[in-house]
Scaffold this active site. Structure first.
Site, mmCIF file in Angstrom:
data_model
loop_
_atom_site.group_PDB
_atom_site.id
_atom_site.type_symbol
_atom_site.label_atom_id
_atom_site.label_comp_id
_atom_site.label_asym_id
_atom_site.label_seq_id
_atom_site.Cartn_x
_atom_site.Cartn_y
_atom_site.Cartn_z
ATOM 1 N N HIS A 189 4.151 10.244 2.504
ATOM 2 C CA HIS A 189 4.888 9.755 3.672
ATOM 3 C C HIS A 189 5.933 8.706 3.288
ATOM 4 O O HIS A 189 5.908 8.113 2.199
ATOM 5 C CB HIS A 189 3.914 9.144 4.683
ATOM 6 C CG HIS A 189 3.174 7.943 4.170
ATOM 7 N ND1 HIS A 189 3.749 6.688 4.089
ATOM 8 C CD2 HIS A 189 1.916 7.803 3.700
ATOM 9 C CE1 HIS A 189 2.874 5.825 3.606
ATOM 10 N NE2 HIS A 189 1.745 6.485 3.344
ATOM 11 N N GLU A 231 -5.537 9.261 4.435
ATOM 12 C CA GLU A 231 -5.626 8.378 3.283
ATOM 13 C C GLU A 231 -7.083 7.962 3.053
ATOM 14 O O GLU A 231 -7.945 8.096 3.925
ATOM 15 C CB GLU A 231 -4.749 7.145 3.501
ATOM 16 C CG GLU A 231 -4.710 6.146 2.354
ATOM 17 C CD GLU A 231 -4.233 6.731 1.023
ATOM 18 O OE1 GLU A 231 -4.965 7.575 0.460
ATOM 19 O OE2 GLU A 231 -3.159 6.332 0.553
#
Length: 206
Positions: free
Chosen positions: A10, A83
């Site tokens: 990202h 994550e």
């Protein structure tokens, strides 16, 4: 042709800049991160992806949407691409973590966080699950996170855990390319699209 996976990290967030552990906390892209996502999308669109999937966290999902708008694809969402969970470390800077948990900091293992082996297992399961939907010459783009992608890649390549540290981190909106060959998956590119800037990540190697 062989099936390929592009692992896209990202774009930048404010917590990246402040060196705060993000983990499962849902932090949006900042202005720089939005611009990074647009730039990465313009480059990756030329690869003609056939499937796009992202973590359910907005920083990854919004990065994927920048590409999806160009190539006219939907973005599937998979929570297994999140994550690494940081427990009590989430929201804290590296300096704060080091001061409160000096031993755990050295090992980069939050006492109530997610073990790297569990992260690797869930991420690689998602990678395999989505890659199985590709045609023989299909290209899957996975928008996810620095530690999650690095660990998933290591597991997909079959690297033993003691060698996971040898694969470096991913910069914001940089990517790695994997290709399926006769003997399994292989790494074609790693941390592509990056600029000579430090990698700000929840990962230990930063």
């Amino acid at each position: 042709m062989s099936r390929r996976i592009v692992c896209l990290r990202h774009g930048q967030t404010l917590w990246n800049v402040e060196h705060r552990f993000q983990g499962h906390t849902d932090i949006a892209l900042d202005e720089t991160g939005q611009a990074q996502a647009v730039r990465a999308a313009s480059l990756l669109a030329s690869l003609k992806p056939t499937l796009i999937v992202s973590s359910d966290l907005s920083r990854a999902h919004d990065t994927a949407l920048a590409l999806a708008r160009i190539v006219k694809l939907d973005v599937a969402v998979d929570k297994d691409l999140r994550e690494r969970g940081g427990g009590a470390w989430e929201g804290l800077t590296r300096e704060e973590i080091r001061a409160r948990w000096p031993e755990e900091y050295i090992a980069w293992e939050a006492p109530d966080g997610e073990p790297v082996t569990e992260v690797a297992a869930r991420v690689v399961a998602a990678m395999r699950r989505w890659a199985a939907q590709l045609d023989d010459d299909g290209l899957l783009v996975i928008a996810s996170h620095g530690a999650a992608l690095r660990l998933g890649i290591c597991e997909l390549l079959g690297l033993p855990e003691e060698l996971w540290h040898t694969l470096g981190g991913l910069g914001n909106c940089s990517w790695s390319v994997l290709e399926e060959g006769r003997k399994g998956w292989r790494l074609l590119e790693h941390n592509a699209g990056t600029l000579p800037e430090p990698v700000n990540s929840d990962d230990i190697e930063t």
